[in-house]
Motif scaffolding. Structure first.
Motif, short mmCIF file in Angstrom:
data_model
loop_
_atom_site.label_atom_id
_atom_site.label_comp_id
_atom_site.label_asym_id
_atom_site.label_seq_id
_atom_site.Cartn_x
_atom_site.Cartn_y
_atom_site.Cartn_z
N TYR A 55 27.62 48.18 59.17
CA TYR A 55 28.52 49.25 59.59
C TYR A 55 29.95 48.94 59.16
O TYR A 55 30.51 47.91 59.54
CB TYR A 55 28.44 49.41 61.10
N LEU A 56 30.53 49.81 58.36
CA LEU A 56 31.92 49.70 57.93
C LEU A 56 32.74 50.64 58.82
O LEU A 56 33.05 51.78 58.45
CB LEU A 56 32.05 50.08 56.45
N ASP A 58 35.80 50.93 59.95
CA ASP A 58 37.09 51.49 59.54
C ASP A 58 36.94 52.62 58.52
O ASP A 58 37.82 53.46 58.39
CB ASP A 58 38.01 50.38 58.99
N LEU A 59 35.81 52.68 57.83
CA LEU A 59 35.56 53.73 56.84
C LEU A 59 34.59 54.80 57.35
O LEU A 59 34.40 55.82 56.69
CB LEU A 59 34.98 53.12 55.55
N GLY A 60 33.96 54.54 58.50
CA GLY A 60 32.97 55.48 59.02
C GLY A 60 31.75 55.59 58.11
O GLY A 60 31.18 56.66 57.94
N ARG A 61 31.36 54.45 57.53
CA ARG A 61 30.26 54.44 56.56
C ARG A 61 29.27 53.32 56.88
O ARG A 61 29.61 52.37 57.58
CB ARG A 61 30.79 54.25 55.14
N ARG A 63 26.67 50.62 54.75
CA ARG A 63 26.30 50.03 53.46
C ARG A 63 24.91 49.43 53.65
O ARG A 63 24.68 48.67 54.58
CB ARG A 63 27.28 48.93 53.07
N GLU A 78 26.22 53.28 49.79
CA GLU A 78 26.96 53.56 51.03
C GLU A 78 26.79 55.02 51.38
O GLU A 78 26.59 55.86 50.49
CB GLU A 78 28.44 53.24 50.86
N ASP A 80 28.24 58.12 54.42
CA ASP A 80 29.03 58.50 55.59
C ASP A 80 28.10 58.70 56.78
O ASP A 80 26.97 59.17 56.61
CB ASP A 80 29.79 59.80 55.34
#
Length: 185
Positions: A55-56, A58-61, A63, A78, A80
């Protein structure tokens, strides 16, 4: 004569989901563990797809660390999380099951349409502080039963995957510190 209690023998049948996962992942660590996990998760739970993500936040994505689909590992990508079942897993930080009609429930998810997804079950990967690191999920092109054993298996292996992810991160930090120290010396 010993004073130790004896335990009944525990035998897992060859097609038992837990046995499939234990045998399929027992000797793997690192990236190979994630690949073996999704391959054997799909086999064990009889689903077409299984994936594990990072879970990224800060990017709301998300991977992918490994994605098993239709009998093969897919390249990393990746995605959203907005308007996806994954978003629900990450926000609730608990096991989520959408047993049928997943595309109706998430009509804006192009990936679900591309995959021909019908059902979804996911569980978050949490660190010791309860921070969400990613998730483990299965996706199928048929409805999924609401089976407590499936829930338990996903939670158990999500905990194992979370521990492996944390181990990999700690190992990378140690390596970075060692490199930094070697430059100072």
């Amino acid at each position: 004569m010993n004073d130790f209690p004896s335990f009944p023998e525990c035998v897992l049948e060859a097609d038992d989901p837990l046995r499939i996962l234990l045998e399929g992942t027992a000797n793997a660590t690192g990236e190979l563990f994630f690949e073996k996990l999704v391959e054997n998760m799909a086999r064990a739970l009889d689903t077409r797809d299984a994936w594990i993500t990072e879970y990224l936040a800060d990017l709301g994505r998300l991977r992918t660390l490994a994605f098993w689909s239709k009998g093969a590992l897919l390249p990393a990508f990746e995605i959203d999380i907005v308007d996806t079942p994954c978003e629900v897993v990450l926000i609730k930080a608990e096991t989520v099951l959408f047993p049928d009609k997943i595309q109706v429930l998430f009509p804006h998810s192009q990936k679900l349409k591309e995959m021909g997804a019908v059902s979804y079950m996911g569980v978050p990967l949490l660190d010791l502080n309860g921070t969400t690191l990613g998730h483990l999920a299965v996706i199928h092109n048929r409805p999924l039963p609401d089976d407590p054993k499936r829930h338990a298996i996903l939670r158990i292996f999500a905990a194992r995957a979370s521990a492996e992810m944390q181990r990999i991160r700690a190992e990378a930090q140690v390596k970075a510190h060692e490199e930094k120290l070697s430059h100072l010396v």
